[in-house]
Enzyme design. Sequence first.
Site, PDB file in Angstrom:
ATOM      1  N   LEU A 146     -60.670   0.754  38.372  1.00  0.00           N
ATOM      2  CA  LEU A 146     -61.418   1.920  38.857  1.00  0.00           C
ATOM      3  C   LEU A 146     -61.985   1.678  40.256  1.00  0.00           C
ATOM      4  CD1 LEU A 146     -63.302   2.937  35.566  1.00  0.00           C
ATOM      5  CD2 LEU A 146     -61.061   3.685  36.410  1.00  0.00           C
ATOM      6  N   TYR A 151     -72.829   3.729  26.666  1.00  0.00           N
ATOM      7  CA  TYR A 151     -73.593   2.901  25.717  1.00  0.00           C
ATOM      8  C   TYR A 151     -74.752   2.179  26.401  1.00  0.00           C
ATOM      9  CZ  TYR A 151     -70.210  -0.958  26.831  1.00  0.00           C
ATOM     10  OH  TYR A 151     -69.422  -1.899  27.437  1.00  0.00           O
TER      11      TYR A 151
HETATM   12  C1  HXC Z   1     -65.737 -14.271  22.687  1.00  0.00           C
HETATM   13  C2  HXC Z   1     -65.430 -15.027  24.848  1.00  0.00           C
HETATM   14  C3  HXC Z   1     -64.359 -14.119  25.045  1.00  0.00           C
HETATM   15  C4  HXC Z   1     -64.006 -13.260  23.955  1.00  0.00           C
HETATM   16  C5  HXC Z   1     -64.624 -15.265  26.867  1.00  0.00           C
HETATM   17  N1  HXC Z   1     -65.547 -15.701  26.004  1.00  0.00           N
HETATM   18  N2  HXC Z   1     -63.887 -14.287  26.308  1.00  0.00           N
HETATM   19  N3  HXC Z   1     -66.118 -15.103  23.701  1.00  0.00           N
HETATM   20  N4  HXC Z   1     -64.720 -13.366  22.809  1.00  0.00           N
HETATM   21  N5  HXC Z   1     -63.006 -12.377  24.062  1.00  0.00           N
HETATM   22  C6  HXC Z   1     -66.516 -16.779  26.221  1.00  0.00           C
HETATM   23  C7  HXC Z   1     -65.853 -18.099  26.570  1.00  0.00           C
HETATM   24  O1  HXC Z   1     -65.431 -18.770  25.412  1.00  0.00           O
HETATM   25  C8  HXC Z   1     -66.984 -18.819  27.305  1.00  0.00           C
HETATM   26  O2  HXC Z   1     -67.945 -19.326  26.402  1.00  0.00           O
HETATM   27  C9  HXC Z   1     -67.693 -17.689  28.025  1.00  0.00           C
HETATM   28  O3  HXC Z   1     -67.329 -16.460  27.356  1.00  0.00           O
HETATM   29  C10 HXC Z   1     -67.260 -17.592  29.481  1.00  0.00           C
HETATM   30  O4  HXC Z   1     -65.862 -17.456  29.516  1.00  0.00           O
HETATM   31  P1  HXC Z   1     -64.997 -17.841  30.805  1.00  0.00           P
HETATM   32  O5  HXC Z   1     -63.595 -17.438  30.531  1.00  0.00           O
HETATM   33  O6  HXC Z   1     -65.288 -19.245  31.209  1.00  0.00           O
HETATM   34  O7  HXC Z   1     -65.725 -16.895  31.902  1.00  0.00           O
HETATM   35  P2  HXC Z   1     -65.212 -16.328  33.273  1.00  0.00           P
HETATM   36  O8  HXC Z   1     -63.989 -17.078  33.758  1.00  0.00           O
HETATM   37  O9  HXC Z   1     -66.393 -16.237  34.150  1.00  0.00           O
HETATM   38  O10 HXC Z   1     -64.673 -14.847  32.906  1.00  0.00           O
HETATM   39  C11 HXC Z   1     -65.549 -13.824  32.603  1.00  0.00           C
HETATM   40  C12 HXC Z   1     -65.034 -12.932  31.448  1.00  0.00           C
HETATM   41  C13 HXC Z   1     -63.597 -12.448  31.700  1.00  0.00           C
HETATM   42  C14 HXC Z   1     -66.042 -11.795  31.320  1.00  0.00           C
HETATM   43  C15 HXC Z   1     -65.046 -13.764  30.155  1.00  0.00           C
HETATM   44  O11 HXC Z   1     -63.180 -11.577  30.647  1.00  0.00           O
HETATM   45  C16 HXC Z   1     -63.443 -11.740  33.010  1.00  0.00           C
HETATM   46  O12 HXC Z   1     -63.172 -12.375  34.016  1.00  0.00           O
HETATM   47  N6  HXC Z   1     -63.644 -10.380  33.064  1.00  0.00           N
HETATM   48  C17 HXC Z   1     -63.604  -9.617  34.304  1.00  0.00           C
HETATM   49  C18 HXC Z   1     -62.960  -8.289  34.156  1.00  0.00           C
HETATM   50  C19 HXC Z   1     -63.406  -7.454  32.964  1.00  0.00           C
HETATM   51  O13 HXC Z   1     -64.003  -7.958  32.019  1.00  0.00           O
HETATM   52  N7  HXC Z   1     -63.039  -6.166  33.024  1.00  0.00           N
HETATM   53  C20 HXC Z   1     -63.355  -5.253  31.970  1.00  0.00           C
HETATM   54  C21 HXC Z   1     -64.512  -4.416  32.347  1.00  0.00           C
HETATM   55  S1  HXC Z   1     -64.432  -3.099  31.229  1.00  0.00           S
HETATM   56  P3  HXC Z   1     -67.945 -20.911  25.951  1.00  0.00           P
HETATM   57  O14 HXC Z   1     -69.141 -21.023  25.070  1.00  0.00           O
HETATM   58  O15 HXC Z   1     -66.657 -21.135  25.219  1.00  0.00           O
HETATM   59  O16 HXC Z   1     -68.061 -21.700  27.212  1.00  0.00           O
HETATM   60  C22 HXC Z   1     -65.931  -2.485  30.883  1.00  0.00           C
HETATM   61  C23 HXC Z   1     -65.804  -1.198  30.115  1.00  0.00           C
HETATM   62  C24 HXC Z   1     -67.061  -0.693  29.547  1.00  0.00           C
HETATM   63  O17 HXC Z   1     -66.936  -3.040  31.195  1.00  0.00           O
HETATM   64  C25 HXC Z   1     -66.977   0.569  28.730  1.00  0.00           C
HETATM   65  C26 HXC Z   1     -65.700   1.015  28.159  1.00  0.00           C
HETATM   66  C27 HXC Z   1     -65.726   2.373  27.524  1.00  0.00           C
HETATM   67  P1  NAP Z   2     -61.422  -4.149  35.933  1.00  0.00           P
HETATM   68  O1  NAP Z   2     -60.220  -3.705  36.687  1.00  0.00           O
HETATM   69  O2  NAP Z   2     -61.320  -5.380  35.111  1.00  0.00           O
HETATM   70  O3  NAP Z   2     -62.605  -4.286  36.972  1.00  0.00           O
HETATM   71  C1  NAP Z   2     -63.580  -5.271  36.966  1.00  0.00           C
HETATM   72  C2  NAP Z   2     -63.605  -5.912  38.328  1.00  0.00           C
HETATM   73  O4  NAP Z   2     -64.736  -6.766  38.433  1.00  0.00           O
HETATM   74  C3  NAP Z   2     -62.376  -6.737  38.641  1.00  0.00           C
HETATM   75  O5  NAP Z   2     -61.847  -6.332  39.879  1.00  0.00           O
HETATM   76  C4  NAP Z   2     -62.877  -8.172  38.733  1.00  0.00           C
HETATM   77  O6  NAP Z   2     -62.156  -8.883  39.734  1.00  0.00           O
HETATM   78  C5  NAP Z   2     -64.331  -7.934  39.125  1.00  0.00           C
HETATM   79  N1  NAP Z   2     -65.210  -9.032  38.721  1.00  0.00           N
HETATM   80  C6  NAP Z   2     -65.356  -9.562  37.493  1.00  0.00           C
HETATM   81  N2  NAP Z   2     -66.228 -10.572  37.514  1.00  0.00           N
HETATM   82  C7  NAP Z   2     -66.663 -10.654  38.795  1.00  0.00           C
HETATM   83  C8  NAP Z   2     -67.577 -11.508  39.451  1.00  0.00           C
HETATM   84  N3  NAP Z   2     -68.230 -12.478  38.801  1.00  0.00           N
HETATM   85  N4  NAP Z   2     -67.799 -11.325  40.779  1.00  0.00           N
HETATM   86  C9  NAP Z   2     -67.144 -10.358  41.446  1.00  0.00           C
HETATM   87  N5  NAP Z   2     -66.266  -9.522  40.886  1.00  0.00           N
HETATM   88  C10 NAP Z   2     -66.025  -9.681  39.562  1.00  0.00           C
HETATM   89  O7  NAP Z   2     -61.923  -3.009  34.941  1.00  0.00           O
HETATM   90  P2  NAP Z   2     -62.313  -1.468  35.199  1.00  0.00           P
HETATM   91  O8  NAP Z   2     -61.992  -0.753  33.947  1.00  0.00           O
HETATM   92  O9  NAP Z   2     -61.761  -0.989  36.479  1.00  0.00           O
HETATM   93  O10 NAP Z   2     -63.892  -1.562  35.303  1.00  0.00           O
HETATM   94  C11 NAP Z   2     -64.584  -1.176  36.475  1.00  0.00           C
HETATM   95  C12 NAP Z   2     -65.991  -0.711  36.127  1.00  0.00           C
HETATM   96  O11 NAP Z   2     -65.948   0.451  35.319  1.00  0.00           O
HETATM   97  C13 NAP Z   2     -66.812  -1.739  35.354  1.00  0.00           C
HETATM   98  O12 NAP Z   2     -68.153  -1.692  35.791  1.00  0.00           O
HETATM   99  C14 NAP Z   2     -66.725  -1.233  33.929  1.00  0.00           C
HETATM  100  O13 NAP Z   2     -67.815  -1.635  33.152  1.00  0.00           O
HETATM  101  C15 NAP Z   2     -66.769   0.263  34.191  1.00  0.00           C
HETATM  102  N6  NAP Z   2     -66.274   1.108  33.101  1.00  0.00           N
HETATM  103  C16 NAP Z   2     -64.945   1.155  32.839  1.00  0.00           C
HETATM  104  C17 NAP Z   2     -64.491   2.001  31.842  1.00  0.00           C
HETATM  105  C18 NAP Z   2     -63.039   2.153  31.546  1.00  0.00           C
HETATM  106  O14 NAP Z   2     -62.709   2.873  30.618  1.00  0.00           O
HETATM  107  N7  NAP Z   2     -62.154   1.544  32.292  1.00  0.00           N
HETATM  108  C19 NAP Z   2     -65.418   2.769  31.123  1.00  0.00           C
HETATM  109  C20 NAP Z   2     -66.769   2.660  31.418  1.00  0.00           C
HETATM  110  C21 NAP Z   2     -67.198   1.849  32.432  1.00  0.00           C
HETATM  111  P3  NAP Z   2     -61.931 -10.482  39.720  1.00  0.00           P
HETATM  112  O15 NAP Z   2     -61.381 -10.845  38.395  1.00  0.00           O
HETATM  113  O16 NAP Z   2     -61.013 -10.723  40.879  1.00  0.00           O
HETATM  114  O17 NAP Z   2     -63.288 -11.083  39.969  1.00  0.00           O
END
Ligand code: HXC
Ligand code: NAP
Length: 290
Positions: free
Chosen positions: A27, A155
């Site tokens: 997004l 939420y």
């Molecule tokens: C349980 C988990 C887990 C999972 C990771 N962990 N994934 N625990 N279930 N699925 C735990 C790991 O075991 C570790 O704990 C700790 O979390 C940190 O994990 P790392 O992989 O070391 O962290 P990091 O590399 O910093 O990655 C962060 C992350 C990863 C959040 C875990 O998923 C990420 O990079 N996400 C970025 C993009 C993202 O999440 N996009 C979605 C946004 S959508 P331990 O104890 O083992 O060390 C969104 C939508 C909202 O927000 C609303 C929708 C309607």
């Molecule tokens: P996404 O593509 O996974 O976006 C998350 C972004 O955050 C990635 O570009 C990731 O890039 C970056 N990020 C994660 N950890 C970071 C860190 N520590 N520092 C800097 N950047 C970091 O997912 P998305 O669906 O587009 O989500 C975007 C936003 O919309 C989020 O705030 C999410 O909560 C919100 N949202 C999404 C939905 C949906 O349906 N998609 C619904 C409600 C709200 P890197 O991995 O390169 O860091």
Amino acid sequence: MSYTEGMLKEGALKGKTIVVTGGGTGLGKSMGLYFLKLGANLVITSRKLDVLQETAKEMERETGGKVLAVACDVRDIEQVETMFDEADALFGKVDGVLNNAAGNFISPTERLSTNAFNTVIDIVLKGTANVTMVAGKRWIAAKQPGTFLNIVTTYAWTGSGYVVPSAAAKAGVLAMTRSLAVEWAKYKIRSNAIAPGPFPTEGAWSRLLPGDLVKKFDPAKKVPVGRVGEHQELANLAAYLMSDYSAYVNGEVVTIDGGEWLQGAGEFNNLEAIPQEMWDMLEASREKKQ
Ligand code: HXC
Ligand code: NAP
């Protein structure tokens, strides 16, 4: 006219420099691209520089605009300061910040380690606070107006099981948005939020609907309008809230979810499951009694 088309006037963001955290994917990428099409300079940041650089190239090719890609983990305040230094050095100043970066995954809460819980809070709440504090202090010191737009979720106010760290963090971001909307308005800094419903992205889908879950829980089925969101309709709203057209909107959270959260909230909304014939029977028996 369609919701898949850009809505704002050409040049609506001309002269503005906007930082989009998490701007290389999903997004953030879609909203950033539209800001660029409307004439803004763009700074995209996240942890993965290669992804950002690829996105920046793609965006510049498509629009002819200027995109700065900077690696910056929002959890690290020094990286955040450096990112703003680089943005200022290239573009002179920053006018708007889209706090969009997030981390999330589904899990029963009792299965989460302390580090898992903290990781989400650190990215979503404290990361947003880091970026907001650095930008806000700079704007105040320079006596310069600024606009924050924070991406939350519905939420943030309903709460939700299985994404508890994210719900707690987004609730904090929403409280920060409303608080600063009042406190920093005197500095000409506005703060607003958007709460999107389901908008398909690789990042969200892979973490919230992993494996076969996507087949079992079709997100569109939870939405009264019967579909998931289109990125452009979110981009239209974000561009409006980032632009001067929304100068009198401050402290607002705009939900864009096709009615999803209210459907979950209304106590009798599940009567949707009652077929028309049953309503006909109920009506007939009521008429008989009268
Ligand atoms: C349980 C988990 C887990 C999972 C990771 N962990 N994934 N625990 N279930 N699925 C735990 C790991 O075991 C570790 O704990 C700790 O979390 C940190 O994990 P790392 O992989 O070391 O962290 P990091 O590399 O910093 O990655 C962060 C992350 C990863 C959040 C875990 O998923 C990420 O990079 N996400 C970025 C993009 C993202 O999440 N996009 C979605 C946004 S959508 P331990 O104890 O083992 O060390 C969104 C939508 C909202 O927000 C609303 C929708 C309607
Ligand atoms: P996404 O593509 O996974 O976006 C998350 C972004 O955050 C990635 O570009 C990731 O890039 C970056 N990020 C994660 N950890 C970071 C860190 N520590 N520092 C800097 N950047 C970091 O997912 P998305 O669906 O587009 O989500 C975007 C936003 O919309 C989020 O705030 C999410 O909560 C919100 N949202 C999404 C939905 C949906 O349906 N998609 C619904 C409600 C709200 P890197 O991995 O390169 O860091």
